[in-house]
Design a protein around this motif. Structure first.
Motif, PDB file in Angstrom:
ATOM      1  N   ILE A   1      53.656   6.904  27.266  1.00 25.43           N
ATOM      2  CA  ILE A   1      53.686   5.567  28.487  1.00 25.43           C
ATOM      3  C   ILE A   1      54.556   6.378  29.539  1.00 25.43           C
ATOM      4  O   ILE A   1      54.009   6.049  30.718  1.00 25.43           O
ATOM      5  CB  ILE A   1      54.588   4.301  28.088  1.00 25.43           C
ATOM      6  CG1 ILE A   1      56.088   5.300  28.041  1.00 25.43           C
ATOM      7  CG2 ILE A   1      53.892   3.515  26.807  1.00 25.43           C
ATOM      8  CD1 ILE A   1      56.764   3.434  27.352  1.00 25.43           C
TER       9      ILE A   1
ATOM     10  N   ARG B   1      55.332   2.664  32.704  1.00 25.59           N
ATOM     11  CA  ARG B   1      54.122   3.326  33.756  1.00 25.59           C
ATOM     12  C   ARG B   1      54.010   2.930  35.094  1.00 25.59           C
ATOM     13  O   ARG B   1      53.215   4.152  35.850  1.00 25.59           O
ATOM     14  CB  ARG B   1      52.537   1.998  32.410  1.00 25.59           C
ATOM     15  CG  ARG B   1      52.557   3.446  31.182  1.00 25.59           C
ATOM     16  CD  ARG B   1      51.072   2.358  30.851  1.00 25.59           C
ATOM     17  NE  ARG B   1      51.011   2.976  29.496  1.00 25.59           N
ATOM     18  CZ  ARG B   1      50.242   3.305  28.488  1.00 25.59           C
ATOM     19  NH1 ARG B   1      50.337   4.651  29.668  1.00 25.59           N
ATOM     20  NH2 ARG B   1      49.550   3.741  27.538  1.00 25.59           N
TER      21      ARG B   1
ATOM     22  N   HIS C   1      46.288  -0.942  30.157  1.00 26.13           N
ATOM     23  CA  HIS C   1      46.566  -0.616  30.809  1.00 26.13           C
ATOM     24  C   HIS C   1      45.088  -0.558  31.484  1.00 26.13           C
ATOM     25  O   HIS C   1      45.096   0.979  32.709  1.00 26.13           O
ATOM     26  CB  HIS C   1      47.810   0.246  31.394  1.00 26.13           C
ATOM     27  CG  HIS C   1      47.054   2.155  29.985  1.00 26.13           C
ATOM     28  ND1 HIS C   1      47.390   1.528  29.231  1.00 26.13           N
ATOM     29  CD2 HIS C   1      47.074   2.814  30.233  1.00 26.13           C
ATOM     30  CE1 HIS C   1      47.166   2.461  28.032  1.00 26.13           C
ATOM     31  NE2 HIS C   1      46.653   3.138  28.671  1.00 26.13           N
ATOM     32  N   ARG C   2      43.998  -0.414  30.992  1.00 25.74           N
ATOM     33  CA  ARG C   2      42.945   0.008  31.067  1.00 25.74           C
ATOM     34  C   ARG C   2      42.490   0.580  31.189  1.00 25.74           C
ATOM     35  O   ARG C   2      41.828   2.308  32.130  1.00 25.74           O
ATOM     36  CB  ARG C   2      42.548  -0.897  32.407  1.00 25.74           C
ATOM     37  CG  ARG C   2      42.148  -2.483  32.216  1.00 25.74           C
ATOM     38  CD  ARG C   2      41.676  -2.305  34.399  1.00 25.74           C
ATOM     39  NE  ARG C   2      42.010  -4.348  34.630  1.00 25.74           N
ATOM     40  CZ  ARG C   2      41.703  -4.762  33.935  1.00 25.74           C
ATOM     41  NH1 ARG C   2      39.959  -5.257  33.416  1.00 25.74           N
ATOM     42  NH2 ARG C   2      42.068  -6.423  34.023  1.00 25.74           N
TER      43      ARG C   2
ATOM     44  N   SER D   1      54.188  -1.969  31.095  1.00 26.98           N
ATOM     45  CA  SER D   1      53.680  -1.886  31.857  1.00 26.98           C
ATOM     46  C   SER D   1      54.806  -1.250  33.169  1.00 26.98           C
ATOM     47  O   SER D   1      54.212  -0.176  33.740  1.00 26.98           O
ATOM     48  CB  SER D   1      53.331  -2.710  32.419  1.00 26.98           C
ATOM     49  OG  SER D   1      52.236  -3.358  31.658  1.00 26.98           O
TER      50      SER D   1
ATOM     51  N   GLU E   1      49.545  -7.420  34.030  1.00 29.11           N
ATOM     52  CA  GLU E   1      48.563  -7.804  34.362  1.00 29.11           C
ATOM     53  C   GLU E   1      48.712  -8.679  33.582  1.00 29.11           C
ATOM     54  O   GLU E   1      48.091  -9.418  31.690  1.00 29.11           O
ATOM     55  CB  GLU E   1      47.035  -7.179  33.950  1.00 29.11           C
ATOM     56  CG  GLU E   1      47.244  -6.395  35.057  1.00 29.11           C
ATOM     57  CD  GLU E   1      45.603  -5.830  34.888  1.00 29.11           C
ATOM     58  OE1 GLU E   1      44.796  -6.582  35.098  1.00 29.11           O
ATOM     59  OE2 GLU E   1      45.421  -4.796  34.740  1.00 29.11           O
TER      60      GLU E   1
ATOM     61  N   ASN F   1      48.293   7.975  31.573  1.00 30.32           N
ATOM     62  CA  ASN F   1      48.595   6.531  32.092  1.00 30.32           C
ATOM     63  C   ASN F   1      46.287   6.203  31.850  1.00 30.32           C
ATOM     64  O   ASN F   1      46.237   5.291  32.225  1.00 30.32           O
ATOM     65  CB  ASN F   1      48.893   6.350  33.557  1.00 30.32           C
ATOM     66  CG  ASN F   1      50.023   6.113  34.095  1.00 30.32           C
ATOM     67  OD1 ASN F   1      50.706   5.633  32.358  1.00 30.32           O
ATOM     68  ND2 ASN F   1      50.283   5.782  35.263  1.00 30.32           N
TER      69      ASN F   1
ATOM     70  N   ILE G   1      53.336   0.691  36.726  1.00 29.06           N
ATOM     71  CA  ILE G   1      51.906  -0.282  37.462  1.00 29.06           C
ATOM     72  C   ILE G   1      52.050  -1.833  36.815  1.00 29.06           C
ATOM     73  O   ILE G   1      53.234  -2.373  35.952  1.00 29.06           O
ATOM     74  CB  ILE G   1      50.402  -0.186  36.445  1.00 29.06           C
ATOM     75  CG1 ILE G   1      51.159  -0.290  34.545  1.00 29.06           C
ATOM     76  CG2 ILE G   1      50.268   0.988  36.585  1.00 29.06           C
ATOM     77  CD1 ILE G   1      49.549   0.326  33.301  1.00 29.06           C
TER      78      ILE G   1
END
Lengths: 213, 219
Positions: free
Chosen positions: B84, A106, A151-152, A103, A111, A78, A108
């Motif tokens: 991931i 992961r 995911h920054r 996402s 976004e 991550n 999260i």
């Protein structure tokens, strides 16, 4: 700016009896772009895969730290964004479906705003609902940047980042890389002079081909 | 939750590509048809149909369950998964997917056996249900870890049944025995030893697979 660092400690990699590199010691820290250069087959991709924890080194260690705290291997994925020509996304899903699945897996939240911003930035917004199967190789390459940045992550690893891209695509990608390097750590493995010109420091794999006697 | 998201991704992908479902459905139809043609008008014994049920289940599992990892390897998305999710998430997600496939596949096979074979008569349905559930879990766990092992090999098709045979043999033998008991109408308490063997098999396979997956997954 994040405080992310990667330390390579006595890194050695053999494939069978063939030495890829040996006794590699180096330290990367956030706020800069680092380059990894070397001719075809020299081991650039092997090194970035080891840094990303995709494959193991024969000997030595790679230590990832965020704010001086070691990151465990279990959570490393991550913190990393990865782009390479040998990375494939799911052809049977659209670009946005791929990003939503990534996402969720992961753990999260997806976004939507950041996704739309990056899709716009990389000229993929109008095609976001099309299946990836119908994308050109250049569009797939742009989509990989979304996969890497959505995911920054604090560490962005780019292996041949501009392969398959047209001049407009390259410009967009260079803008993104410079933007990322302001706050994060960016590592580029490439043979392209234009890619390596962005880097403040470059490792040449050929300098690590000596065996210990 | 992450494992469920991976399962959801796999299930949606399966519904669009039909990698495993088509292979399983065709295999089940062909195998049962061949058995019916070979039997003809002969009347076969109850025990033989019980044995045949698990033989069909074993080979059907061989034809479809390796897809969980092989399809990722063939499409080149194995590295995407590396990037991931943690190995434990990947193993759990793939296991949930294979569990669903095994249950769907085995419901279909058992249903077809009930309607097509007169001699397939279960007297103790509760005992058969125990064997069915524990057996399905065992098959799903074993086939998931074997699929992960063979996905990086060059001759995947051959290696999968070869590796699966010794690993699944104790499970299949116990399941055949329990199906025989269920056909005889034995009680659950009389068959407790075999049921406990199945429980132990499932627990051991799950623990060993979960612990070993990290090593198998990382090159």
């Amino acid at each position: 700016m994040t405080n992310y660092s990667v330390q390579l400690e006595n890194l050695v990699k053999y494939f069978g009896r063939r030495l890829v590199f040996s006794e590699m010691n180096f330290s990367f820290s956030s706020g800069g772009i680092y380059g990894i250069s070397g001719p075809n087959g020299s081991g650039k991709s092997t090194l970035v895969k080891i840094i990303s924890n995709i494959i193991s080194p024969t000997r030595g260690k790679v230590i990832h730290k965020l704010d001086d705290q070691n990151i465990t291997q279990e959570n490393l994925h991550n913190h990393i964004g990865f782009v390479s020509p040998y990375l494939f996304l799911y052809d049977e899903f659209s670009a946005e479906e791929n990003l939503v699945h990534f996402s969720n897996i992961r753990g999260i939240n997806f976004e939507k705003e950041r996704s739309d911003f990056l899709l716009n930035k990389l000229n993929l917004f109008d095609r976001k609902d099309d299946l990836v199967r119908g994308y050109s190789s250049g569009m797939k390459q742009r989509l990989k940047f979304l996969f890497a940045l959505l995911h920054r992550p604090q560490l962005v690893i780019l292996d041949e980042p501009t392969s398959n891209l047209d001049s407009d695509g390259k410009e967009k990608v260079y803008e993104l890389i410079k933007e990322e390097a302001k706050s994060n750590l960016v590592i580029i493995a490439s043979n392209e002079d234009s890619d390596l010109q962005l880097c403040k420091e470059t490792i040449n794999i050929e300098n690590y081909k000596r065996t210990k006697r | 939750m992450k494992a469920y998201s991976l399962f959801k991704k796999d299930w949606q992908s399966e519904l669009r590509t039909r990698y495993a479902i088509n292979a399983l459905a065709m295999f089940i139809l062909v195998t049962i048809s061949v058995i019916m043609f070979s039997i003809g008008s002969e009347k076969i014994t109850e025990y033989l149909t019980g044995g045949l049920l698990w033989v069909v289940i074993f080979f059907s599992a061989m034809s479809g369950l390796s897809r969980a990892f092989v399809s990722e390897e063939e499409r080149g998305t194995t590295m995407t998964l590396h990037l991931i999710a943690s190995p434990s998430t990947i193993f759990s997600g793939k296991l949930i997917f294979n569990l669903l496939l095994v249950f769907l596949m085995n419901f279909a096979i058992t249903f077809l056996f009930f309607i097509l074979f007169e001699s397939f008569v279960i007297k103790n349905f509760l005992l058969f249900t125990f064997a069915f559930i524990l057996g399905n879990i065992g098959i799903a766990i074993s086939s998931t870890i074997i699929a992960a092992i063979i996905s990086k090999a060059s001759s995947k098709g051959t290696l999968y049944p070869v590796l699966s045979f010794p690993i699944l043999l104790p499970l299949i033998l116990t399941l055949i025995e329990l199906t025989k008991f269920a056909m005889d109408g034995n009680s659950v308490s009389d068959s407790m030893v075999e049921i406990l063997v199945l429980v132990c098999y499932d627990v051991i396979m799950f623990t060993a697979s979960y612990l070993l997956f990290d090593f198998i997954w990382k090159e």
